[in-house]
Design a protein around this motif. Structure first.
Motif, PDB file in Angstrom:
ATOM      1  N   LEU A 130       1.144 -33.917   1.041  1.00 18.45           N
ATOM      2  CA  LEU A 130       1.909 -33.041   0.141  1.00 18.45           C
ATOM      3  C   LEU A 130       2.514 -31.934   1.012  1.00 18.45           C
ATOM      4  O   LEU A 130       1.769 -31.123   1.586  1.00 18.45           O
ATOM      5  CB  LEU A 130       1.005 -32.449  -0.947  1.00 18.45           C
ATOM      6  N   TYR A 170      -6.245 -26.380  -8.756  1.00 19.90           N
ATOM      7  CA  TYR A 170      -6.531 -27.538  -7.884  1.00 19.90           C
ATOM      8  C   TYR A 170      -7.364 -28.611  -8.581  1.00 19.90           C
ATOM      9  O   TYR A 170      -7.970 -28.371  -9.620  1.00 19.90           O
ATOM     10  CB  TYR A 170      -7.344 -27.069  -6.662  1.00 19.90           C
ATOM     11  N   LYS A 191      -7.710 -29.363 -12.128  1.00 21.94           N
ATOM     12  CA  LYS A 191      -7.405 -28.005 -12.591  1.00 21.94           C
ATOM     13  C   LYS A 191      -8.324 -27.534 -13.719  1.00 21.94           C
ATOM     14  O   LYS A 191      -7.862 -27.235 -14.842  1.00 21.94           O
ATOM     15  CB  LYS A 191      -5.937 -27.921 -13.014  1.00 21.94           C
ATOM     16  N   VAL A 203      -9.512 -29.985  -3.663  1.00 25.31           N
ATOM     17  CA  VAL A 203      -8.796 -31.000  -2.893  1.00 25.31           C
ATOM     18  C   VAL A 203      -7.482 -30.363  -2.459  1.00 25.31           C
ATOM     19  O   VAL A 203      -6.792 -29.751  -3.270  1.00 25.31           O
ATOM     20  CB  VAL A 203      -8.492 -32.236  -3.773  1.00 25.31           C
ATOM     21  N   ILE A 204      -7.159 -30.474  -1.163  1.00 23.72           N
ATOM     22  CA  ILE A 204      -5.864 -29.958  -0.695  1.00 23.72           C
ATOM     23  C   ILE A 204      -4.985 -31.155  -0.314  1.00 23.72           C
ATOM     24  O   ILE A 204      -5.444 -32.299  -0.343  1.00 23.72           O
ATOM     25  CB  ILE A 204      -6.027 -28.921   0.438  1.00 23.72           C
ATOM     26  N   GLY A 205      -3.736 -30.868   0.016  1.00 21.81           N
ATOM     27  CA  GLY A 205      -2.740 -31.941   0.034  1.00 21.81           C
ATOM     28  C   GLY A 205      -2.735 -32.965   1.148  1.00 21.81           C
ATOM     29  O   GLY A 205      -1.675 -33.298   1.692  1.00 21.81           O
ATOM     30  N   GLN A 229      -2.613 -38.335 -13.384  1.00 27.31           N
ATOM     31  CA  GLN A 229      -3.223 -37.541 -12.322  1.00 27.31           C
ATOM     32  C   GLN A 229      -3.928 -38.425 -11.293  1.00 27.31           C
ATOM     33  O   GLN A 229      -4.761 -39.264 -11.644  1.00 27.31           O
ATOM     34  CB  GLN A 229      -4.238 -36.543 -12.916  1.00 27.31           C
TER      35      GLN A 229
HETATM   36  C1  G1P Z   1      -1.991 -31.561  -6.643  1.00 31.03           C
HETATM   37  C2  G1P Z   1      -3.233 -32.317  -7.144  1.00 31.03           C
HETATM   38  C3  G1P Z   1      -4.463 -31.418  -7.068  1.00 31.03           C
HETATM   39  C4  G1P Z   1      -4.629 -30.880  -5.655  1.00 31.03           C
HETATM   40  C5  G1P Z   1      -3.333 -30.159  -5.204  1.00 31.03           C
HETATM   41  C6  G1P Z   1      -3.413 -29.776  -3.734  1.00 31.03           C
HETATM   42  O1  G1P Z   1      -1.686 -30.548  -7.570  1.00 31.03           O
HETATM   43  O2  G1P Z   1      -2.999 -32.768  -8.461  1.00 31.03           O
HETATM   44  O3  G1P Z   1      -5.602 -32.154  -7.437  1.00 31.03           O
HETATM   45  O4  G1P Z   1      -5.721 -29.990  -5.618  1.00 31.03           O
HETATM   46  O5  G1P Z   1      -2.184 -31.018  -5.357  1.00 31.03           O
HETATM   47  O6  G1P Z   1      -2.305 -29.013  -3.324  1.00 31.03           O
HETATM   48  P1  G1P Z   1      -0.250 -29.805  -7.617  1.00 31.03           P
HETATM   49  O7  G1P Z   1      -0.307 -28.731  -6.585  1.00 31.03           O
HETATM   50  O8  G1P Z   1       0.782 -30.851  -7.296  1.00 31.03           O
HETATM   51  O9  G1P Z   1      -0.131 -29.273  -9.005  1.00 31.03           O
END
Ligand code: G1P
Length: 295
Positions: A130, A170, A191, A203-205, A229
């Motif tokens: 991400l 998160y 979340k 959890v991070i990306g 999700q």
């Molecule tokens: C997504 C995931 C989340 C994770 C996060 C990390 O959320 O759904 O589980 O903790 O990335 O950055 P988002 O940031 O896209 O809402």
């Protein structure tokens, strides 16, 4: 054991509403930190781990990402004629790998975005990056996760402790630490409210996923926010197979957030040789004048 993760998926179809109006007509993934767009940091991180096939999940107004990783004949000729060899090399490097682009079509969530990559991932383990989450390259987070994947042959998620008041932003895990900073995950909630969060570990990306995640994603119903999700699919997977987490203690910037983006810009500028010294002087004098005004 050889690294058999050869592909990385980059979900990049989001609307980038937190950066409007900048992201009205151009992708948030193209926002620069110093002189490189967010998505280039993400691609380089995968490249540094030996990944050579890149799958971008895009949507409307994302054409600039394709252009960025394409060859640019006119620009290259121009740089060549001006003898700007170093910049020419940098520009050429951007188009040397295989990129595939898949349109997500509708904003149905991270799980759905990953599901869109199924045909291209083709039954192999793969990384998910991400690009909002910027990791200091010196920390080699993805490299550490690949080591764990190579040892266990199972799903590996990047984890980081977050302040209690941020758990609602998160996916949050419950798990057992099986080795220093390596967790066997037993539960995941997307979340959660602070009161119902199973821990303060988010959890991070960065994810290393196995292709069986697609079977679970196909059965995942819309969850938090009405979206499909990834967290819910992983939670179903971990009932059947081991899912590991690597607790990252290095530096991450949430560049999807204005403050995180500004912090990343300052820190990366302080590491960029061409501007570092002048920028440091500027920062020091700015801080001094702020302190003076506040006294
Ligand atoms: C997504 C995931 C989340 C994770 C996060 C990390 O959320 O759904 O589980 O903790 O990335 O950055 P988002 O940031 O896209 O809402």
């Amino acid at each position: 054991m050889p690294n058999i993760v050869k592909k990385a998926v980059f979900p990049a179809a989001g609307l980038g509403t937190r950066f409007l109006p900048a992201t009205k007509a151009s992708p948030k993934e193209m926002l620069p930190i110093v002189d490189k767009p967010l998505i280039q940091y993400a691609v380089e991180e995968a490249e540094n781990c030996g990944i050579k096939e890149f799958i971008m999940i895009t949507g409307k107004s994302k054409r600039a990402i394709e252009d960025h990783f394409d060859s640019a004949w006119e620009l290259e000729e121009n740089l060549k004629s001006k003898g700007k060899q170093a910049m020419l090399e940098e520009i050429r490097k951007l188009s040397r790998h295989q990129f595939a682009y898949i349109r997500q079509g509708a904003p149905l969530g991270l799980g759905h975005a990953i599901l869109c990559s199924k045909a291209f991932v083709n039954n192999e383990p793969f990384a998910v990056i991400l690009s909002d989450d910027i990791i200091d390259p010196e920390d080699n987070l993805l490299g550490e996760m690949l080591k764990i994947y190579n040892e266990h042959g199972a799903t590996v998620l990047a984890l980081q402790r977050v302040p209690q008041e941020e758990v609602h932003r998160y996916g949050i895990i419950a798990g057992k630490e099986v080795k220093k900073n390596i967790f066997r995950i037993t539960d995941m909630v997307e979340k959660p409210k602070q009161s119902s969060a199973p821990s303060d570990i988010a959890v991070i990306g960065r994810y290393i996923l196995t292709p069986d995640i697609f079977n679970f994603l196909e059965k995942t119903l819309p969850g938090k926010g009405g979206e499909i999700q990834l967290t819910d699919a992983l939670n179903a997977l971990l009932q059947k197979k081991p899912v590991y987490g690597y607790l990252f203690e290095g530096t991450r910037y949430d560049a999807g957030d204005k403050l995180g983006y500004l912090k990343a810009t300052v820190e990366f500028a302080l590491k960029t040789p061409t501007v570092r010294d002048e920028f440091k002087k500027y920062l020091l004098s700015t801080v001094a004048s702020i302190i003076n005004k506040e006294q």
